[in-house]
Design a protein around this motif. Structure first.
Motif, PDB file in Angstrom:
ATOM      1  N   ASP A 117      -3.740  -2.549   3.886  1.00  0.00           N
ATOM      2  CA  ASP A 117      -4.704  -1.323   3.927  1.00  0.00           C
ATOM      3  C   ASP A 117      -4.703  -1.225   2.628  1.00  0.00           C
ATOM      4  O   ASP A 117      -6.091  -0.421   2.101  1.00  0.00           O
ATOM      5  CB  ASP A 117      -3.847  -0.013   4.919  1.00  0.00           C
ATOM      6  CG  ASP A 117      -4.443  -0.715   6.607  1.00  0.00           C
ATOM      7  OD1 ASP A 117      -5.193  -1.715   6.517  1.00  0.00           O
ATOM      8  OD2 ASP A 117      -4.027  -0.055   7.470  1.00  0.00           O
ATOM      9  N   THR A 118      -3.363  -0.763   1.976  1.00  0.00           N
ATOM     10  CA  THR A 118      -3.349  -0.386   1.042  1.00  0.00           C
ATOM     11  C   THR A 118      -3.686  -1.235  -0.578  1.00  0.00           C
ATOM     12  O   THR A 118      -4.732  -1.204  -1.259  1.00  0.00           O
ATOM     13  CB  THR A 118      -1.629  -0.271   0.015  1.00  0.00           C
ATOM     14  OG1 THR A 118      -0.900   0.392   1.278  1.00  0.00           O
ATOM     15  CG2 THR A 118      -1.628   0.394  -1.295  1.00  0.00           C
ATOM     16  N   LYS A 166       0.230  -4.467   8.397  1.00  0.00           N
ATOM     17  CA  LYS A 166      -0.779  -4.008   7.980  1.00  0.00           C
ATOM     18  C   LYS A 166      -0.558  -2.978   7.672  1.00  0.00           C
ATOM     19  O   LYS A 166      -2.095  -2.517   6.743  1.00  0.00           O
ATOM     20  CB  LYS A 166      -1.211  -3.182   9.418  1.00  0.00           C
ATOM     21  CG  LYS A 166      -2.867  -2.563   9.404  1.00  0.00           C
ATOM     22  CD  LYS A 166      -2.169  -2.365  11.043  1.00  0.00           C
ATOM     23  CE  LYS A 166      -3.675  -1.437  11.446  1.00  0.00           C
ATOM     24  NZ  LYS A 166      -4.232  -0.423  10.628  1.00  0.00           N
ATOM     25  N   SER A 167       0.183  -2.042   7.265  1.00  0.00           N
ATOM     26  CA  SER A 167       0.015  -1.347   5.815  1.00  0.00           C
ATOM     27  C   SER A 167      -0.155  -1.571   4.542  1.00  0.00           C
ATOM     28  O   SER A 167      -1.048  -1.289   3.894  1.00  0.00           O
ATOM     29  CB  SER A 167       1.164  -0.414   5.869  1.00  0.00           C
ATOM     30  OG  SER A 167       1.268   1.090   5.120  1.00  0.00           O
ATOM     31  N   VAL A 222       7.333  -1.716   4.162  1.00  0.00           N
ATOM     32  CA  VAL A 222       6.134  -1.222   4.961  1.00  0.00           C
ATOM     33  C   VAL A 222       5.476  -2.185   5.731  1.00  0.00           C
ATOM     34  O   VAL A 222       5.900  -3.704   5.645  1.00  0.00           O
ATOM     35  CB  VAL A 222       4.685  -1.151   4.200  1.00  0.00           C
ATOM     36  CG1 VAL A 222       4.996  -0.005   2.717  1.00  0.00           C
ATOM     37  CG2 VAL A 222       4.115  -1.941   3.062  1.00  0.00           C
ATOM     38  N   GLN A 244       1.821   7.880   4.349  1.00  0.00           N
ATOM     39  CA  GLN A 244       2.278   7.442   2.586  1.00  0.00           C
ATOM     40  C   GLN A 244       0.743   6.591   2.038  1.00  0.00           C
ATOM     41  O   GLN A 244       1.002   6.772   0.899  1.00  0.00           O
ATOM     42  CB  GLN A 244       2.920   6.095   3.230  1.00  0.00           C
ATOM     43  CG  GLN A 244       4.826   6.766   3.630  1.00  0.00           C
ATOM     44  CD  GLN A 244       5.219   5.649   4.334  1.00  0.00           C
ATOM     45  OE1 GLN A 244       5.254   4.377   4.217  1.00  0.00           O
ATOM     46  NE2 GLN A 244       6.400   5.924   5.052  1.00  0.00           N
ATOM     47  N   LEU A 245       0.010   6.534   2.650  1.00  0.00           N
ATOM     48  CA  LEU A 245      -1.115   6.193   2.102  1.00  0.00           C
ATOM     49  C   LEU A 245      -1.410   6.853   1.476  1.00  0.00           C
ATOM     50  O   LEU A 245      -2.346   7.193   0.229  1.00  0.00           O
ATOM     51  CB  LEU A 245      -1.939   5.606   3.378  1.00  0.00           C
ATOM     52  CG  LEU A 245      -2.709   4.532   2.808  1.00  0.00           C
ATOM     53  CD1 LEU A 245      -2.717   3.457   1.381  1.00  0.00           C
ATOM     54  CD2 LEU A 245      -4.057   4.497   3.699  1.00  0.00           C
ATOM     55  N   LEU A 283       3.423   5.936   7.995  1.00  0.00           N
ATOM     56  CA  LEU A 283       2.303   5.140   7.136  1.00  0.00           C
ATOM     57  C   LEU A 283       1.046   6.084   6.673  1.00  0.00           C
ATOM     58  O   LEU A 283       0.268   6.097   5.507  1.00  0.00           O
ATOM     59  CB  LEU A 283       1.448   4.009   8.250  1.00  0.00           C
ATOM     60  CG  LEU A 283       2.786   3.199   8.581  1.00  0.00           C
ATOM     61  CD1 LEU A 283       2.473   1.912   9.307  1.00  0.00           C
ATOM     62  CD2 LEU A 283       4.031   2.848   7.618  1.00  0.00           C
ATOM     63  N   GLU A 284      -0.022   7.010   7.797  1.00  0.00           N
ATOM     64  CA  GLU A 284      -0.604   7.650   7.255  1.00  0.00           C
ATOM     65  C   GLU A 284      -0.118   8.362   6.235  1.00  0.00           C
ATOM     66  O   GLU A 284      -0.635   8.839   4.704  1.00  0.00           O
ATOM     67  CB  GLU A 284      -1.579   8.892   8.375  1.00  0.00           C
ATOM     68  CG  GLU A 284      -2.008   9.348   7.762  1.00  0.00           C
ATOM     69  CD  GLU A 284      -3.211   9.622   9.223  1.00  0.00           C
ATOM     70  OE1 GLU A 284      -4.052  10.687   8.854  1.00  0.00           O
ATOM     71  OE2 GLU A 284      -2.938  10.047   9.881  1.00  0.00           O
TER      72      GLU A 284
END
Length: 362
Positions: free
Chosen positions: A183-184, A179-180, A176, A139-140, A136-137
């Motif tokens: 965050d996005t 949480k992801s 996703v 991806q962001l 996820l990190e």
């Protein structure tokens, strides 16, 4: 004869009234522009001295976007901008190189389109069904890189981008985590305010509704209004999307006529060139040493770029320079950029004349 004279007199009177209306409208605009300019100056003074990349980032156009995002509330805008400066100092989004995130882009799940919308905005195409990684990190980080790249490639007349999201192949297994998604959304709202003009979600499956019911609560009102759902069988939604995009440019996946295929190798070459532009803009050469796919700094001549289009033409020391840039748009969409003027200010620039008819100005 009397009728002809009467019509002629009536036409002249209407012309005169319309001219007066334009004068009043221009006066209101001047007041609004000056108020905006003063609020930008106040915000700049409030955040204090800046240097290096923070100074380069905080152009007049940038400060205006933060004020707009917080409805011209100085304290909230200051807090928001300070948080972004801290985030940029730690995350260093401008230093991300394509070679660091290229693996995330192998399937073309997010990429910058080769066309613009009808307003000349940069377009990002997102295809969540093409998810190919699990970090996820990363991806962001990939998304941040492409947002920065979209901004880097904005034409001088634009500050915003458009998103096209294709749900072909999307399932809950490829979605996703909540949480992801949160965050996005927070990243886009808090650190890239007023950069998104519109986001079209094309033909999402019914199962997406459950995901959306949760995710939408993470959005502020401004961002929520920019998200539009498009369904091929819903004529109204299709027409709305086509009002933003030329059908000849719009990919077939979005109901257009353009047959576009993502070519990772060619896209990588474009990103490598843009890494040089970014390094040239921000004043560092780290990226120049890490460009792959057979490209080096000597292969591509750096192009002069402007981080914020309007900032170059509107120096902080020249309020009338600011107005000269905005005045061509005085009858267009520029009104949403300014805080509403008070009735007192409005009255101060009104002409002592009879009631004016609606001039049907656009």
């Amino acid at each position: 004869m009397f009728s002809r004279w009467s019509n002629s007199h009536h036409n002249k009177e209407n012309d005169s009234l319309q001219q007066e209306s334009k004068i009043v409208l221009t006066s209101w605009l001047i007041v609004a522009v000056m108020r905006k300019y003063n609020q930008i100056k106040e915000l700049r003074a409030a955040i204090g001295p800046l240097s290096g990349r923070s100074l380069k980032y905080c152009t007049d156009a940038c400060l205006r976007r933060y004020l707009e995002a917080r409805n011209w509330n100085a304290d909230k805008s200051k807090k928001m901008l300070e948080e972004t400066l801290k985030w940029r100092s730690a995350y260093k989004p401008e230093e991300i190189s394509w070679h660091e995130v290229a693996v995330e882009g192998e399937t073309g799940k997010v990429y910058r389109a080769s066309f613009h919308d009808r307003h000349g905005r940069t377009v990002l195409i997102l295809r969540p069904g093409k998810q190919n990684t699990t970090s996820l990190e990363n991806q962001l980080r990939h998304l941040v890189y492409l947002i920065e790249n979209a901004i880097l490639n904005l034409p001088e007349t634009q500050e915003q981008m458009a998103w096209l999201i294709d749900f072909t192949g999307w399932t809950l297994s490829t979605s996703v985590p909540i949480k992801s998604a949160r965050d996005t959304i927070n990243l886009l709202q808090n650190h890239y305010p007023e950069r998104l003009a519109i986001a079209f979600l094309y033909n999402p499956p019914r199962i997406f509704e459950a995901f959306w019911k949760i995710v939408k609560y993470f959005m502020d009102a401004k961002t929520f209004q920019k998200v539009k759902f498009v369904y091929p069988k819903n004529t109204e939604s299709v027409e709305l999307m086509r009002s933003y995009f030329d059908e000849e440019n719009l990919p077939t996946e979005f109901g257009g006529k353009a047959v576009l295929e993502y070519n990772h190798e060619e896209f990588s070459k474009q990103m490598n060139q843009d890494d040089i532009k970014s390094a040239n803009l921000w004043g560092f050469d780290d990226k120049l040493q890490c460009i792959g796919n057979g490209h080096s700094g000597s292969d591509v001549a750096p192009e002069p770029v402007c981080l914020a289009p309007s900032a170059r033409a509107t120096p902080a020391s020249d309020a009338w320079g600011l107005f000269s840039v905005i005045s061509p748009m005085m009858y267009g969409t520029c009104y949403r950029l300014y805080p509403p003027i008070s009735s007192k200010e409005k009255h101060a620039c009104e002409m002592p004349t009879r009631k004016l008819p609606n001039p049907n100005l656009t």
